[in-house]
Design a protein around this motif. Structure first.
Motif, PDB file in Angstrom:
ATOM      1  N   THR A  10       0.572  -1.446   0.123  1.00 61.86           N
ATOM      2  CA  THR A  10      -0.024  -0.202  -0.187  1.00 61.86           C
ATOM      3  C   THR A  10       1.347   1.079   0.292  1.00 61.86           C
ATOM      4  O   THR A  10       1.936   1.171   0.791  1.00 61.86           O
ATOM      5  CB  THR A  10      -1.056   0.200   1.406  1.00 61.86           C
ATOM      6  N   THR A  36      -3.473  -0.024  -2.815  1.00 64.22           N
ATOM      7  CA  THR A  36      -2.960  -1.147  -2.661  1.00 64.22           C
ATOM      8  C   THR A  36      -2.550  -0.905  -4.080  1.00 64.22           C
ATOM      9  O   THR A  36      -3.415  -1.587  -5.017  1.00 64.22           O
ATOM     10  CB  THR A  36      -3.937  -1.676  -2.236  1.00 64.22           C
ATOM     11  N   TRP A  79       3.984  -2.150   4.472  1.00 63.11           N
ATOM     12  CA  TRP A  79       3.532  -3.651   3.944  1.00 63.11           C
ATOM     13  C   TRP A  79       4.231  -4.763   5.137  1.00 63.11           C
ATOM     14  O   TRP A  79       5.438  -4.410   6.096  1.00 63.11           O
ATOM     15  CB  TRP A  79       5.370  -3.967   2.924  1.00 63.11           C
TER      16      TRP A  79
END
Length: 114
Positions: A10, A36, A79
């Motif tokens: 993202t 995302t 992440w």
């Protein structure tokens, strides 16, 4: 096109807030824009230092993104349930067979500890 897409990351773009004295601050909370995208995330090294008994660990990742992905040096990457700070300007790699972009590479760092 990326050869191996193994992850979703993202991209977090901070909301800008004007504070006291018209200073602009970046807000990484819920007001930040989040997008995302598909990616390939690889380890890129780590380092450790101690300062007065406090252990500080710096971990780096290399993130490979599809061409045309909107990402800047001031964005962050979410992440593996962690927020990573982008280091420097994202690199746009040319397509070796001609054309424009092949992929975008970003190095990101997460620092924990003292």
């Amino acid at each position: 096109m990326l050869p191996i897409v193994t992850d979703l990351v993202t991209i977090v773009r901070a909301a800008k807030a004007v504070g006291y004295g018209n200073n602009t601050t970046l807000d990484w909370g819920p007001a930040a824009a989040r997008t995302t995208v598909e990616a390939c995330v690889q380890p890129a090294g780590a380092g450790e230092s101690t300062n007065g008994g406090a252990d500080r660990v710096s971990t780096r990742i290399q993130v490979f993104l599809h061409p045309g992905t909107d990402v800047t040096a001031t964005d962050r990457i979410e992440w593996d349930d962690q927020l990573w700070r982008i280091d420097g300007t994202p690199a746009v790699w040319p397509d070796p067979t001609g054309g424009s972009e092949h992929h975008i590479e970003v190095t990101a760092t997460r620092v924990t500890g003292g």
